[in-house]
Design an enzyme around this catalytic site. Structure first.
Site, PDB file in Angstrom:
ATOM      1  N   HIS B  61       0.836  -1.211   0.000  1.00  0.00           N
ATOM      2  CA  HIS B  61       0.000   0.000   0.000  1.00  0.00           C
ATOM      3  C   HIS B  61       0.866   1.255   0.000  1.00  0.00           C
ATOM      4  O   HIS B  61       1.274   1.739   1.055  1.00  0.00           O
ATOM      5  CB  HIS B  61      -0.911  -0.022   1.235  1.00  0.00           C
ATOM      6  CG  HIS B  61      -2.020   0.970   1.180  1.00  0.00           C
ATOM      7  ND1 HIS B  61      -3.299   0.682   1.582  1.00  0.00           N
ATOM      8  CD2 HIS B  61      -2.048   2.268   0.778  1.00  0.00           C
ATOM      9  CE1 HIS B  61      -4.066   1.746   1.430  1.00  0.00           C
ATOM     10  NE2 HIS B  61      -3.322   2.725   0.945  1.00  0.00           N
ATOM     11  N   ARG B  65       2.166   8.830  -6.517  1.00  0.00           N
ATOM     12  CA  ARG B  65       1.727  10.149  -7.009  1.00  0.00           C
ATOM     13  C   ARG B  65       1.905  10.396  -8.505  1.00  0.00           C
ATOM     14  O   ARG B  65       1.538  11.462  -8.984  1.00  0.00           O
ATOM     15  CB  ARG B  65       2.446  11.274  -6.250  1.00  0.00           C
ATOM     16  CG  ARG B  65       2.368  11.206  -4.741  1.00  0.00           C
ATOM     17  CD  ARG B  65       0.958  11.226  -4.255  1.00  0.00           C
ATOM     18  NE  ARG B  65       0.861  11.408  -2.797  1.00  0.00           N
ATOM     19  CZ  ARG B  65      -0.208  11.115  -2.094  1.00  0.00           C
ATOM     20  NH1 ARG B  65      -1.283  10.617  -2.684  1.00  0.00           N
ATOM     21  NH2 ARG B  65      -0.243  11.299  -0.798  1.00  0.00           N
ATOM     22  N   HIS B 180     -10.787   0.955   1.157  1.00  0.00           N
ATOM     23  CA  HIS B 180     -10.541   1.991   2.162  1.00  0.00           C
ATOM     24  C   HIS B 180     -11.871   2.106   2.920  1.00  0.00           C
ATOM     25  O   HIS B 180     -12.799   2.739   2.440  1.00  0.00           O
ATOM     26  CB  HIS B 180     -10.178   3.279   1.414  1.00  0.00           C
ATOM     27  CG  HIS B 180     -10.179   4.524   2.250  1.00  0.00           C
ATOM     28  ND1 HIS B 180      -9.072   5.316   2.405  1.00  0.00           N
ATOM     29  CD2 HIS B 180     -11.158   5.132   2.968  1.00  0.00           C
ATOM     30  CE1 HIS B 180      -9.362   6.350   3.167  1.00  0.00           C
ATOM     31  NE2 HIS B 180     -10.625   6.271   3.531  1.00  0.00           N
ATOM     32  N   HIS B 233      -5.497  -0.548   5.655  1.00  0.00           N
ATOM     33  CA  HIS B 233      -5.100   0.240   6.835  1.00  0.00           C
ATOM     34  C   HIS B 233      -6.122   0.238   7.986  1.00  0.00           C
ATOM     35  O   HIS B 233      -6.675   1.278   8.317  1.00  0.00           O
ATOM     36  CB  HIS B 233      -4.761   1.672   6.442  1.00  0.00           C
ATOM     37  CG  HIS B 233      -5.686   2.348   5.463  1.00  0.00           C
ATOM     38  ND1 HIS B 233      -7.040   2.401   5.644  1.00  0.00           N
ATOM     39  CD2 HIS B 233      -5.438   2.998   4.294  1.00  0.00           C
ATOM     40  CE1 HIS B 233      -7.589   3.053   4.640  1.00  0.00           C
ATOM     41  NE2 HIS B 233      -6.638   3.421   3.796  1.00  0.00           N
ATOM     42  N   ASN B 279      -5.536   9.440   7.201  1.00  0.00           N
ATOM     43  CA  ASN B 279      -6.879   8.868   7.173  1.00  0.00           C
ATOM     44  C   ASN B 279      -6.787   7.383   6.848  1.00  0.00           C
ATOM     45  O   ASN B 279      -6.294   7.047   5.783  1.00  0.00           O
ATOM     46  CB  ASN B 279      -7.728   9.582   6.113  1.00  0.00           C
ATOM     47  CG  ASN B 279      -9.191   9.241   6.243  1.00  0.00           C
ATOM     48  OD1 ASN B 279      -9.614   8.679   7.249  1.00  0.00           O
ATOM     49  ND2 ASN B 279      -9.969   9.559   5.228  1.00  0.00           N
ATOM     50  N   ASP B 306       1.098   2.692   3.734  1.00  0.00           N
ATOM     51  CA  ASP B 306       0.221   3.765   3.246  1.00  0.00           C
ATOM     52  C   ASP B 306       1.060   5.024   2.976  1.00  0.00           C
ATOM     53  O   ASP B 306       0.614   6.151   3.228  1.00  0.00           O
ATOM     54  CB  ASP B 306      -0.921   4.051   4.224  1.00  0.00           C
ATOM     55  CG  ASP B 306      -2.046   4.861   3.581  1.00  0.00           C
ATOM     56  OD1 ASP B 306      -1.991   5.116   2.363  1.00  0.00           O
ATOM     57  OD2 ASP B 306      -2.982   5.254   4.311  1.00  0.00           O
ATOM     58  N   HIS B 310       3.540  14.280   0.741  1.00  0.00           N
ATOM     59  CA  HIS B 310       2.928  15.564   0.401  1.00  0.00           C
ATOM     60  C   HIS B 310       3.988  16.652   0.453  1.00  0.00           C
ATOM     61  O   HIS B 310       5.008  16.505   1.134  1.00  0.00           O
ATOM     62  CB  HIS B 310       1.810  15.919   1.391  1.00  0.00           C
ATOM     63  CG  HIS B 310       0.599  15.066   1.281  1.00  0.00           C
ATOM     64  ND1 HIS B 310      -0.238  15.096   0.191  1.00  0.00           N
ATOM     65  CD2 HIS B 310       0.094  14.127   2.115  1.00  0.00           C
ATOM     66  CE1 HIS B 310      -1.219  14.227   0.357  1.00  0.00           C
ATOM     67  NE2 HIS B 310      -1.044  13.614   1.519  1.00  0.00           N
TER      68      HIS B 310
END
Lengths: 310, 429
Positions: B61, B65, B180, B233, B279, B306, B310
């Site tokens: 996971h 991007r 998810h 997750h 999240n 996960d 960013h």
């Protein structure tokens, strides 16, 4: 004691002594507003930015008058007229203001934690004028000031806060301040407007208004954001008012000398009846008057010459 | 390509129940031999004395991007971060722009990975067209193009009927459906776990029930369809309990969690640092305890990252407006070793299994084993040296880690992918 903080972000982090110092300082400034010449030179040459990223009339006017009565220079920035709408980051806006050598920023923002974020990088003092659902320290302090002035003390009083606790920064600052100053705090709201885990703060939670008001020395009524109804937090404004609206009739179970506060703006006939708002127990106008004195004290302690402060 | 002999290490390979001193001989990109005191000749001999040697880790996971958000991460930088963390295979989630809802994007990612990648990159295909949760994507074609699983990760499938049909259809393709699990109505634009800490910070909360109800729904649909459902997750005690029940019933249900869900609770969110925002959110201490128990009992099958890089401006801003997600590839093994294995909650072998052979099995991909004849994906770790996490040194473009400054053991010494050394701490550290 002396004031040693650069920023005023929360009441959670203040000690009872620090709160007392602010209230005592406010006491000496209250007299300034009662003069015909309402001005002292305490902050002459200092620059205060009112950095408001959310509509506000009361708090902004109150801070503005407080700064003016201390002879500070003021710059007001509101969302619509700042670069925030042009996509500039908050930190960049702050740095731009800092580069113009300002001394303090009074910050109002719809997002919780923005004053803390700015304080983590700011050279200027950051004063939280309300952030999201987090805190509104100057409101909490002016409420404490008003209680202390009326009752002569805070310790031992039973203070009931009625209304939407979940979305209220006023409630949070009040709870922290009141508990530190030794008051007993009761919260009263529908189950849907009591935030998760708040009973761990040492407050009493009830959903029965009569129980909440019985024997109360102080009642602080919170504004109901009418749009919360669309989020299914209560069925109708009418039902809210029936169950949680503070009226003269309901107030009869409180102490005889009960005082009623409201941070404004009020929804008359919803959370508070006009009978109560305009009645003998109401100190709502005094709160507004005291707000200026408390904010003068805050600005003075944060920016004033420390050698003359105490 | 030549041969490599890894000598003197402690080999842990749960796929063959290996846990002891052994040497590994790699020839032409494959594992040629594993055994004690191998006397083989090799072009290169690697001294692994005092080191742990495992199958290259499999992270099922990650978010690389690319295409669309190359300023956050690319396949090149993301896979570099992977090998720096001992990870030799990743499955990348399809919330790219355009999303992986079309064969062409699958081919783009595979080509990019071949040209610029440092590790093996397996795309996950979208469940729905444009990741909108409305209409089924061409998942048969996606499968033919090479996706190893299906997910709209980042967004839940709110429409239960769509989930039902996708599970049925995916069963025909023998592909795992990874959801998810989040009821977005219950999440109600929250930014952190609903509870006392959120109340204190004045941050709108996401209740644990938002995850639990979707895990429950998906388990019921997996039971109805007989399809393979994998819960992404998981972060709550409720999810662990539900997956436990599903497994007891013998359903094809698996689950993963991430190091931050067993190493951190919502109490760690101080001062509105958005490097603690992801999240699902960091949960209560009771949830953390349940996740650890689930890892111990084998209810949770896999540990993944996960990995969600960013840009700094997307994190250093208003907490409620900050992007969800943290990077994890370069800290997964050290956090797992230092906070799960060393305290005695999970054995080293079990931890390696959850980061290698288990995720490989769920996705049906090679890797996660040092069995003779399998591709030579190998990782070497140092379990003794303690070092602080330094985000500024990450190979990932993302610096958004909640573990900055943590002193950890279990750092990667070397990573080998297909018999080629792709990471060597000595040269790159």
């Amino acid at each position: 004691m002396a004031w040693n903080r650069k920023h005023l972000l929360t009441l959670e982090e203040l000690s009872a002594d620090e709160i007392t110092l602010i209230l005592d300082t406010a006491n000496s400034f209250k007299e300034v507003s009662e003069r015909s010449v309402k001005k002292v030179p305490a902050l002459r040459g200092r620059t205060v930015v009112l950095f408001f990223h959310e509509p506000s009339t009361r708090t902004r006017s109150s801070f503005e008058l407080a700064a003016k009565r201390l002879s500070a220079d003021i710059l007001t920035i509101q969302t619509a007229s700042s670069s925030l709408v042009k996509g500039e980051t908050l930190i960049d806006t702050l740095k731009t203001l800092e580069a113009m050598t300002v001394d303090a920023l009074v910050v109002r923002h719809s997002s919780s934690g923005v004053p803390a974020l700015l304080a983590s990088v700011s050279k200027a003092s950051i004063i939280n004028a309300g952030d999201g659902f987090h805190e509104h320290p100057s409101q909490g302090l002016l409420d404490l000031f008003t209680i202390r002035e009326r009752k002569g003390k805070i310790e031992g009083l039973t203070v009931t806060i009625v209304g939407d606790i979940t979305h209220s920064r006023v409630a949070r600052s009040n709870i922290y301040g009141l508990i530190k100053m030794g008051a007993k705090v009761r919260l009263c709201a529908p189950t849907t407007l009591i935030p998760s885990g708040i009973e761990k703060w040492g407050v009493e939670v009830t959903h029965d208004l009569t129980k909440a008001l019985t024997g109360a020395d102080v009642v602080n009524v919170l504004r109901l954001q009418l749009e919360r109804q669309q989020k299914n937090l209560f069925p109708t404004i009418r039902e809210y008012s029936m169950l949680f609206g503070v009226t003269t009739e309901r107030l009869k179970v409180a102490q005889k000398d009960v005082m009623v506060m409201h941070p404004g703006p009020m929804n008359r006939g919803v959370e508070i009846s006009s009978g109560v708002a305009d009645g003998p127990a109401s100190v709502i106008d005094e709160q507004v008057t005291n707000g200026v004195a408390v904010r003068m004290a805050i600005l003075f302690l944060m920016m004033g010459d420390k050698s003359v402060s105490q | 390509m030549g041969s490599i002999l890894i000598q003197g290490g402690h080999v842990v390979d749960p796929s063959q129940q290996l846990d002891g001193p052994a040497d590994i001989l790699i020839e032409n990109g494959f594992i040629a031999k594993v055994g004690k005191n191998l006397k083989a000749k090799a072009d290169r001999v690697i001294d692994a004395t005092g080191l742990l040697v495992t199958p290259g880790l499999v992270d099922m996971h990650v978010h690389f991007r690319e295409p669309g958000f190359e300023y956050k991460e690319t396949i090149a930088t993301g896979s570099h971060a992977a090998v720096a963390g001992g990870v030799t295979s990743v499955a990348c989630m399809p919330n790219t722009n355009p999303p992986i809802d079309d064969q062409a994007i699958v081919h783009f990612i595979k080509t990019k990975a071949e040209q610029e990648g440092h590790c093996r990159v397996y795309p996950i295909g979208c469940i729905s067209k444009r990741r909108e949760g409305q209409e089924m994507a061409e998942i048969g074609e996606l499968k033919r193009a090479g996706v190893v699983g299906l997910s709209d990760d980042g967004s839940p499938i709110m429409n239960a009927e769509l989930m039902r049909r996708v599970l049925e259809y995916a069963k025909m393709l023998d592909t795992v459906v990874i959801d998810h699990c989040e009821d977005s109505n219950l999440s109600n634009n929250g930014s952190m776990n609903e509870g006392e800490t959120a109340t204190r910070l004045g941050i709108p909360g996401i209740p644990a029930a938002s995850e639990n109800v979707m895990v429950a729904r998906n388990i019921l649909l997996a039971e109805m369809t007989g399809a393979r459902f994998h819960a992404a997750h998981v972060s709550t005690a409720g999810s662990v309990e539900l997956v436990r029940l599903a497994k007891r019933k013998g359903l094809s249900v698996t689950a993963e969690t991430c190091p931050h869900y067993f190493a951190l609770s919502d109490r760690a969110i101080r001062k509105y640092d958005a490097n603690f925002k992801m999240n699902p959110p960091l949960r209560s201490e009771e949830d953390v305890a349940a996740i650890r128990k689930g890892l111990q009992d084998g209810v949770i099958d896999a540990i993944c990252t996960d990995h969600a890089p960013h840009a700094s401006t997307e994190k250093q801003c208003e907490f409620d407006k900050a992007a969800f997600g943290i990077v994890g590839l370069e800290t997964m093994f050290p956090v797992t070793y230092s906070h799960l294995v060393e305290p005695g909650m999970v054995s080293l072998s079990k931890a390696v299994e959850m980061m290698s052979s288990n995720p490989a099995k769920i996705l049906g991909i090679p890797g996660g084993t040092l069995a003779e004849g399998s591709p030579a994906d190998v990782a070497l770790f140092d379990l003794k040296t303690e070092r602080p996490v330094e985000a500024s040194k990450f190979k990932s473009k993302g610096r958004n880690t909640p573990f900055q400054g943590w002193n950890l053991k279990g750092w990667t010494v070397m990573t080998i992918v297909g018999g080629v050394v792709k990471y060597d701490y000595k040269n790159e550290g």
